[in-house]
Write a protein that holds these residues in place. Structure first.
Motif, mmCIF file in Angstrom:
data_model
loop_
_atom_site.group_PDB
_atom_site.id
_atom_site.type_symbol
_atom_site.label_atom_id
_atom_site.label_comp_id
_atom_site.label_asym_id
_atom_site.label_seq_id
_atom_site.Cartn_x
_atom_site.Cartn_y
_atom_site.Cartn_z
ATOM 1 N N GLY A 1 0.781 -1.212 0.000
ATOM 2 C CA GLY A 1 0.000 0.000 0.000
ATOM 3 C C GLY A 1 0.822 1.275 0.000
ATOM 4 N N GLU A 2 2.118 1.155 -0.235
ATOM 5 C CA GLU A 2 2.981 2.330 -0.244
ATOM 6 C C GLU A 2 3.064 2.901 -1.652
ATOM 7 O OE1 GLU A 2 6.484 0.436 1.063
ATOM 8 O OE2 GLU A 2 6.091 0.735 3.211
ATOM 9 N N PRO A 3 3.142 4.234 -1.774
ATOM 10 C CA PRO A 3 3.236 4.830 -3.117
ATOM 11 C C PRO A 3 4.545 4.445 -3.788
ATOM 12 C CG PRO A 3 3.608 6.487 -1.426
ATOM 13 C CD PRO A 3 3.147 5.250 -0.711
ATOM 14 N N VAL A 4 4.519 4.287 -5.080
ATOM 15 C CA VAL A 4 5.722 3.962 -5.850
ATOM 16 C C VAL A 4 5.917 5.025 -6.914
ATOM 17 C CG1 VAL A 4 5.550 1.490 -5.458
ATOM 18 C CG2 VAL A 4 4.434 2.489 -7.458
ATOM 19 N N GLU A 5 7.172 5.191 -7.310
ATOM 20 C CA GLU A 5 7.507 6.200 -8.307
ATOM 21 C C GLU A 5 7.318 5.632 -9.711
ATOM 22 O OE1 GLU A 5 10.954 8.600 -5.884
ATOM 23 O OE2 GLU A 5 11.361 6.579 -6.577
ATOM 24 N N GLN A 6 6.603 6.352 -10.531
ATOM 25 C CA GLN A 6 6.315 5.904 -11.888
ATOM 26 C C GLN A 6 7.532 6.089 -12.790
ATOM 27 O OE1 GLN A 6 3.169 4.569 -12.991
ATOM 28 N NE2 GLN A 6 3.130 4.340 -10.774
ATOM 29 N N GLY A 7 7.590 5.306 -13.832
ATOM 30 C CA GLY A 7 8.587 5.506 -14.864
ATOM 31 C C GLY A 7 9.856 4.698 -14.708
ATOM 32 N N ARG A 8 9.989 3.894 -13.665
ATOM 33 C CA ARG A 8 11.180 3.054 -13.490
ATOM 34 C C ARG A 8 10.768 1.707 -12.921
ATOM 35 N NH1 ARG A 8 12.084 1.902 -8.067
ATOM 36 N NH2 ARG A 8 11.608 3.563 -6.595
ATOM 37 N N ARG A 9 11.696 0.755 -12.976
ATOM 38 C CA ARG A 9 11.405 -0.586 -12.499
ATOM 39 C C ARG A 9 11.072 -0.566 -11.007
ATOM 40 N NH1 ARG A 9 16.641 -3.740 -13.885
ATOM 41 N NH2 ARG A 9 15.347 -5.492 -13.195
ATOM 42 N N GLN A 10 10.242 -1.536 -10.602
ATOM 43 C CA GLN A 10 9.805 -1.620 -9.212
ATOM 44 C C GLN A 10 10.224 -2.945 -8.557
ATOM 45 O OE1 GLN A 10 8.316 0.953 -7.750
ATOM 46 N NE2 GLN A 10 8.364 2.113 -9.665
ATOM 47 N N ASP A 11 11.098 -3.717 -9.241
ATOM 48 C CA ASP A 11 11.417 -5.059 -8.750
ATOM 49 C C ASP A 11 12.758 -5.126 -8.023
ATOM 50 O OD1 ASP A 11 12.916 -4.525 -11.004
ATOM 51 O OD2 ASP A 11 12.868 -6.597 -11.744
ATOM 52 N N VAL A 12 13.314 -3.975 -7.609
ATOM 53 C CA VAL A 12 14.594 -3.978 -6.909
ATOM 54 C C VAL A 12 14.467 -3.214 -5.604
ATOM 55 C CG1 VAL A 12 15.996 -4.262 -8.985
ATOM 56 C CG2 VAL A 12 15.394 -1.962 -8.201
ATOM 57 N N ASP A 13 15.381 -3.537 -4.668
ATOM 58 C CA ASP A 13 15.321 -2.938 -3.333
ATOM 59 C C ASP A 13 16.300 -1.793 -3.138
ATOM 60 O OD1 ASP A 13 13.382 -4.847 -2.368
ATOM 61 O OD2 ASP A 13 15.015 -6.319 -2.287
ATOM 62 N N PHE B 1 16.413 12.399 -10.600
ATOM 63 C CA PHE B 1 15.737 12.922 -11.786
ATOM 64 C C PHE B 1 14.965 11.829 -12.514
ATOM 65 C CE2 PHE B 1 15.587 14.023 -16.307
ATOM 66 C CZ PHE B 1 15.008 15.282 -16.258
ATOM 67 N N TYR B 2 15.517 10.628 -12.525
ATOM 68 C CA TYR B 2 14.882 9.524 -13.229
ATOM 69 C C TYR B 2 14.032 8.647 -12.302
ATOM 70 C CZ TYR B 2 17.673 10.948 -17.187
ATOM 71 O OH TYR B 2 18.219 11.685 -18.212
ATOM 72 N N ARG B 3 13.397 9.306 -11.347
ATOM 73 C CA ARG B 3 12.330 8.726 -10.539
ATOM 74 C C ARG B 3 12.812 7.649 -9.572
ATOM 75 N NH1 ARG B 3 10.809 12.716 -12.733
ATOM 76 N NH2 ARG B 3 8.858 13.005 -13.903
ATOM 77 N N ALA B 4 14.043 7.787 -9.085
ATOM 78 C CA ALA B 4 14.552 6.811 -8.110
ATOM 79 C C ALA B 4 14.851 7.480 -6.783
ATOM 80 C CB ALA B 4 15.791 6.114 -8.656
ATOM 81 N N THR B 5 14.093 8.502 -6.432
ATOM 82 C CA THR B 5 14.323 9.228 -5.191
ATOM 83 C C THR B 5 14.202 8.332 -3.977
ATOM 84 O OG1 THR B 5 13.551 11.306 -6.157
ATOM 85 C CG2 THR B 5 13.513 11.134 -3.756
ATOM 86 N N SER B 6 13.205 7.445 -3.968
ATOM 87 C CA SER B 6 12.952 6.600 -2.797
ATOM 88 C C SER B 6 13.747 5.305 -2.805
ATOM 89 C CB SER B 6 11.455 6.266 -2.714
ATOM 90 O OG SER B 6 11.059 5.505 -3.850
#
Length: 638
Positions: free
Chosen positions: A466-478, A498-503
């Protein structure tokens, strides 16, 4: 004209050639045989320093840089020897330090010191000339100690003068200079009137100085026969195993061959001489000097009695085998070094080491044999630390960004292997070109960046928790594993945002941080976590380390990691000499928690920091590490 007083001119001729000439580059004569330079050198050799000074000045006036300044420096030096302090200062004013080589820079400091004390009493001169710092070059330090020694002798402080020469020996690189220094100590003691009667100075002296004074007392007593003298010398040797006097003075001045089973060079508990082999000239002299300074900081912090130290410039030796041979001839019981990877590789080819060796680098796939240890600041250790940290955090899938080339591949390989054995998986990586400042392409590729449609909110989706995710990049890595020097680390950290990996957490090796707090430049590193040594991240919290940093502020901050490496090298050498190195034991060092592998390699466990407001802040390990043994536990320093 300011005349140099009698005490100064009286001891100048006694200063050995090692003080006046050691390490100096030959002055170019331009092919003018019989010209001013040659005539000046001839005048100096005839004992006519005034004439030599005039001729050197004439040669300087006719020359251009970079020849001019070295000639003015020789003119100043000759003026000091002639007792003309005013002229010496006049010549020094013409010297452009930027035109001097490394050897002449050391000579300049020496001449300036000698000119400064012109006209002063020995006591006043000693107040002006402080002992050299650990950051001094070997030539400067040796010359400063030599000058202090002569002033102390002139002031009637024989034991303190001997102590100064003992300290000088630490900085001497050439065997002939070391031998002459020993002879100089002996000559001074033999000429002194009962130096041992100065009980206060003797009680405060180091073990080497006390050994010299005691030996002079034995040699000066009236003995009825040779057998009595031999017994006295045997007893002295048992009390002072490995003392520098065993090199030349005992056999050549007293006709006694050292017979102690704990002779220097044998290694182990009786070894009283520690050698340090570094490239102190040439391309890596700055780095080697920092290691040397840290090593000597450890030496001076140690409580008495301390081992004697011999320093070797490996760039002045024919090869590693020649360094080993020289160390053996000098009675070295354990050798620390060499520093270069290629030299360590050569070291592994020496058929039989005559003493334990602590190499300051690692040789891959080297055969293990007794008495051979390897210690260094391997980037692979830091990559493994990142893998351990990530696994402890519960992160299982990683991507990596490493530089092109062999270094990047070594670090990547170490990380991938360690992360695999910790239960993790390196799912992808990219390399970047260190000659470029834009790393967008490798970053986008490893992130699988697809961009964000115009008008789409940056965080509109949620993950399984239920946590927000950043759009535009892969979501399968920690997390991201990053290996980068500071400039590239700042650029990559900014571009990851810049490329949506802030978190997405970023874990790096220590190379991302210069070691110097610089919030204005490092603000771009905010949030980055990195592995580094206690000396960089936690020395203010460790009393022993903070005390050393206060005493050696310039050296501690100039090349902090190399200084810490030298500091730990001294401590490791002490443990090896004491027979206290056991595989698996953990003990705290300045470079990390150190432990010995069965193959003789000494590895590190590191501290962790995180950038906040542009400053590195220590953070706790993901899980506590137990069983550390303090580095100074059980050490006497002998």
């Amino acid at each position: 004209m300011i005349a140099i007083p009698t005490f100064f001119t009286r001891w100048l001729p006694l200063i050995p050639a090692a003080f006046i000439l050691a390490g100096c580059a030959a002055l170019p004569t331009g092919g003018d045989r019989g010209g001013p330079v040659d005539r000046a050198a001839a005048a100096a050799s005839r004992g006519e320093p005034s004439q030599a000074s005039v001729l050197y000045e004439q040669a300087a006036q006719a020359a251009s840089e970079p020849r001019r300044s070295p000639l003015y420096l020789r003119a100043a030096e000759a003026a000091v020897e002639a007792g003309d302090g005013a002229r010496a200062q006049q010549m020094l004013n013409q010297v452009n330090a930027n035109s001097l080589g490394a050897d002449d820079e050391a000579r300049l400091v020496s001449v300036e010191l000698r000119a400064e004390v012109a006209g002063l009493s020995p006591a006043e001169a000693l107040d002006r000339i402080s002992p050299p710092s650990a950051g001094a070059s070997p030539l400067v330090a040796a010359r400063t100690w030599s000058l202090r020694a002569e002033l102390l002798f002139e002031a009637g402080r024989t034991i303190d003068g001997v102590h100064a020469l003992v300290q000088r020996s630490v900085w001497l690189l050439e065997p002939r200079a070391i031998r002459r220094n020993d002879e100089r100590i002996w000559e001074r003691l033999r000429a002194a009137q009962s130096p041992a009667q100065d009980r206060a100075a003797l009680a405060a002296a180091d073990a080497i100085t006390r050994g010299w004074v005691e030996l002079a007392g034995i040699a000066g007593q009236v003995t009825p026969d040779r057998d009595t003298l031999t017994r006295d010398l045997q007893a002295w040797e048992q009390r002072h195993p490995g003392h520098p006097a065993t090199r030349h003075i005992l056999p050549e001045q007293l006709g006694y061959q050292p017979m102690s089973p704990d002779m220097p060079g044998a290694g182990g508990r009786g070894a009283r001489v520690v050698g340090l082999a570094l490239p102190l000239s040439g391309q890596f002299e700055g780095a080697a000097g920092a290691v040397r300074d840290g090593f000597l900081a450890g030496y001076y912090e140690e409580s008495a009695p301390r081992a004697d130290v011999r320093i070797y410039d490996t760039n002045r030796q024919r090869n590693v085998a020649a360094t080993i041979d020289q160390a053996r001839a000098d009675g070295v019981g354990i050798l620390v070094g060499p520093l270069g990877k290629a030299q360590v590789a050569d070291l592994t080819g020496v058929p039989q080491l005559p003493m334990p060796v602590l190499a300051l680098n690692y040789q891959d796939n080297a055969d293990q044999f007794p008495g051979f240890y390897q210690f260094g600041l391997a980037p692979e250790d830091e990559a493994r630390a990142v893998a351990d940290r990530a696994a402890a955090e519960g992160w299982r899938r990683a991507i990596a960004l490493v530089p092109d080339g062999d270094w990047g591949q070594r670090v990547l390989g170490a990380f991938e292997e360690a992360f695999y054995y910790a239960g993790g998986d390196l799912v992808d990586y990219a390399t970047y070109d260190t000659s470029q400042n834009d790393h967008a392409e490798p970053i986008k590729r490893v992130l699988r960046y697809t961009g964000v449609r115009e008008g789409q909110a940056r965080e509109v989706a949620t993950n399984a928790d239920g946590e927000p995710v950043e759009q535009g990049r892969r979501q399968d890595v920690d997390f991201v594993f990053l290996a980068a020097q500071p400039n590239h680390a700042r650029l990559i950290r900014t571009q990851l945002r810049f490329y949506r990996a802030t978190s997405l957490p970023v874990l790096a090796t220590s190379h991302a941080y210069t070691g110097q707090v610089d919030p204005d430049r490092d603000i771009d590193l905010n949030g980055l976590m990195f592995a580094d040594m206690p000396w960089v991240l936690a020395r203010d919290d460790v009393p022993r380390l903070s005390a050393i940093a206060e005493r050696w502020p310039d050296d501690a901050d100039r090349y902090p990691r190399l200084f810490a490496m030298g500091l730990d090298a001294w401590r490791l050498a002490a443990r090896i000499r004491a027979g206290e190195m056991r595989a698996g034991d953990l003990f705290e060092g300045a470079t990390g928690a150190l432990y010995l592998e069965p193959d003789g390699q000494i590895r590190r466990r590191l501290n962790w920091g995180e950038f906040s407001r542009g400053k590195p802040t220590p953070i706790e390990p993901a899980r506590p590490e137990n069983g550390f043994i303090p580095l100074d536990a059980g050490q006497s320093g002998s």
